[in-house]
Write an enzyme that holds these catalytic residues in place. Sequence first.
Site, short mmCIF file in Angstrom:
data_model
loop_
_atom_site.label_atom_id
_atom_site.label_comp_id
_atom_site.label_asym_id
_atom_site.label_seq_id
_atom_site.Cartn_x
_atom_site.Cartn_y
_atom_site.Cartn_z
CE LYS A 107 -2.18 0.13 7.09
NZ LYS A 107 -0.89 -0.43 7.05
CG ASP A 129 0.71 -3.50 8.85
OD1 ASP A 129 0.46 -4.59 8.27
OD2 ASP A 129 0.29 -2.41 8.67
P1 NAP Z 1 5.12 5.46 3.13
O1 NAP Z 1 4.46 5.64 4.44
O2 NAP Z 1 4.41 6.49 1.97
O3 NAP Z 1 6.69 5.72 3.26
C1 NAP Z 1 7.43 5.48 2.23
C2 NAP Z 1 8.90 5.70 2.55
O4 NAP Z 1 9.68 5.42 1.38
C3 NAP Z 1 9.23 7.08 3.18
O5 NAP Z 1 10.41 7.14 3.93
C4 NAP Z 1 9.73 8.05 1.66
O6 NAP Z 1 10.55 8.89 1.82
C5 NAP Z 1 10.39 6.79 1.05
N1 NAP Z 1 10.43 6.83 -0.33
C6 NAP Z 1 9.34 6.97 -1.26
N2 NAP Z 1 9.70 6.99 -2.28
C7 NAP Z 1 11.02 7.20 -2.31
C8 NAP Z 1 11.97 7.33 -3.58
N3 NAP Z 1 11.63 7.61 -4.92
N4 NAP Z 1 13.02 7.61 -3.23
C9 NAP Z 1 13.57 7.31 -1.95
N5 NAP Z 1 12.65 7.13 -0.87
C10 NAP Z 1 11.37 7.04 -1.26
O7 NAP Z 1 4.83 4.03 2.73
P2 NAP Z 1 4.67 2.82 3.43
O8 NAP Z 1 3.16 2.32 4.05
O9 NAP Z 1 5.60 2.86 4.57
O10 NAP Z 1 4.82 1.52 2.54
C11 NAP Z 1 6.17 1.46 2.12
C12 NAP Z 1 6.48 0.22 1.10
O11 NAP Z 1 5.89 -1.14 2.13
C13 NAP Z 1 5.33 0.30 -0.06
O12 NAP Z 1 5.99 -0.36 -1.24
C14 NAP Z 1 4.08 -0.67 0.53
O13 NAP Z 1 3.38 -1.36 -0.56
C15 NAP Z 1 4.97 -1.74 1.24
N6 NAP Z 1 4.19 -2.31 2.37
C16 NAP Z 1 3.99 -3.74 2.37
C17 NAP Z 1 3.23 -4.55 3.35
C18 NAP Z 1 3.22 -6.01 3.34
O14 NAP Z 1 2.32 -6.25 4.04
N7 NAP Z 1 4.00 -6.54 2.59
C19 NAP Z 1 2.66 -3.73 4.40
C20 NAP Z 1 2.73 -2.10 4.36
C21 NAP Z 1 3.58 -1.56 3.32
P3 NAP Z 1 10.12 10.47 1.84
O15 NAP Z 1 9.19 10.53 3.20
O16 NAP Z 1 11.22 11.13 1.47
O17 NAP Z 1 8.85 10.42 0.73
#
Ligand code: NAP
Length: 281
Positions: free
Chosen positions: A70, A106
């Site tokens: 992305k 998004d």
């Molecule tokens: P990302 O860029 O990897 O960011 C994830 C965030 O969550 C970071 O701040 C990370 O912290 C934190 N995190 C991950 N594992 C953790 C844990 N075990 N404990 C505490 N904090 C944790 O992921 P993303 O793309 O933002 O996606 C996040 C979620 O949104 C996912 O579940 C994804 O499937 C969902 N999502 C849904 C949609 C939709 O259309 N519904 C769209 C996009 C994303 P660190 O930096 O410390 O690792």
Amino acid sequence: MITGKTKTVGILGWPVGHSLSPFMHNAAFAALELDYTYVPLPVEPDHLGEAVAGLKAMGFVGANVTIPHKVTIMPYLDEIDPSAQLTGAVNTIVIRNGRCIGYNTDAQGFIQSLTAKNITLKGKTVVIMGAGGAARAVVSGLIQHGIDKIIIGTRNAVKAQEFVTLFPAGTNLQGCDWHDELFADAIAQCDILINCTPIGMSSSQQIELPINWQNVKTTAVVCDLIYNPPLTPFLAHAQSRGHIVINGAGMLVEQGALAFELWTGEVAPRSIMLDKLIKFI
Ligand code: NAP
């Protein structure tokens, strides 16, 4: 039926085998009898530039872009729409007259998933957990829709502070460790509470989000961007306390619907897209 006249779109990611977008978009094309097809396009990170050139060469009309491309796709595009500039990421490409234009649906998709449930945003206080790509899209959408105050809580205060600097100065946005007092105070004030971490996904470990539910206003709307499972432990807990809960399925459909509209110029059949999605969750 696919013929020589069929217009092609796809999803660039690595891997993409898990993506539900092909089902959702092909169902939408079929429902409107549009001569389009949507294909998964697994592209290794090292071949992203070649893949973008290939889309143009093969006459694709557009594509979705997912993890891990992305952000890294941006230099390969001819133009970046303001929607993608603000979120710092592209999730949709439109190819017009041989030019690739990068959009981000998004942020608006998240907002529409709330407004579809009659949730108003103006003047509200929002608490977000997580500071990754999805949180950035959510914050971009919220600040364009009159949100009063946003507090970002993460397990790592430094990342929360860095996240805040991605947005224009003057935005009422604060970042903190989610074990800090600031976060506990914010939880007690918030009107909308959003999980933007993967905590609660089917495959993730059983970790709990740091919420003291006693302090959350009963009127607070509780959202989780996760759509599989449809009711995460976080949402289930909120629901049991009487909160309005919203999962990520609406955002997934809305971001897809907005991409569909950019490619086809037709109003997307959202309920058909949601029905198709639910069958696969
Ligand atoms: P990302 O860029 O990897 O960011 C994830 C965030 O969550 C970071 O701040 C990370 O912290 C934190 N995190 C991950 N594992 C953790 C844990 N075990 N404990 C505490 N904090 C944790 O992921 P993303 O793309 O933002 O996606 C996040 C979620 O949104 C996912 O579940 C994804 O499937 C969902 N999502 C849904 C949609 C939709 O259309 N519904 C769209 C996009 C994303 P660190 O930096 O410390 O690792």
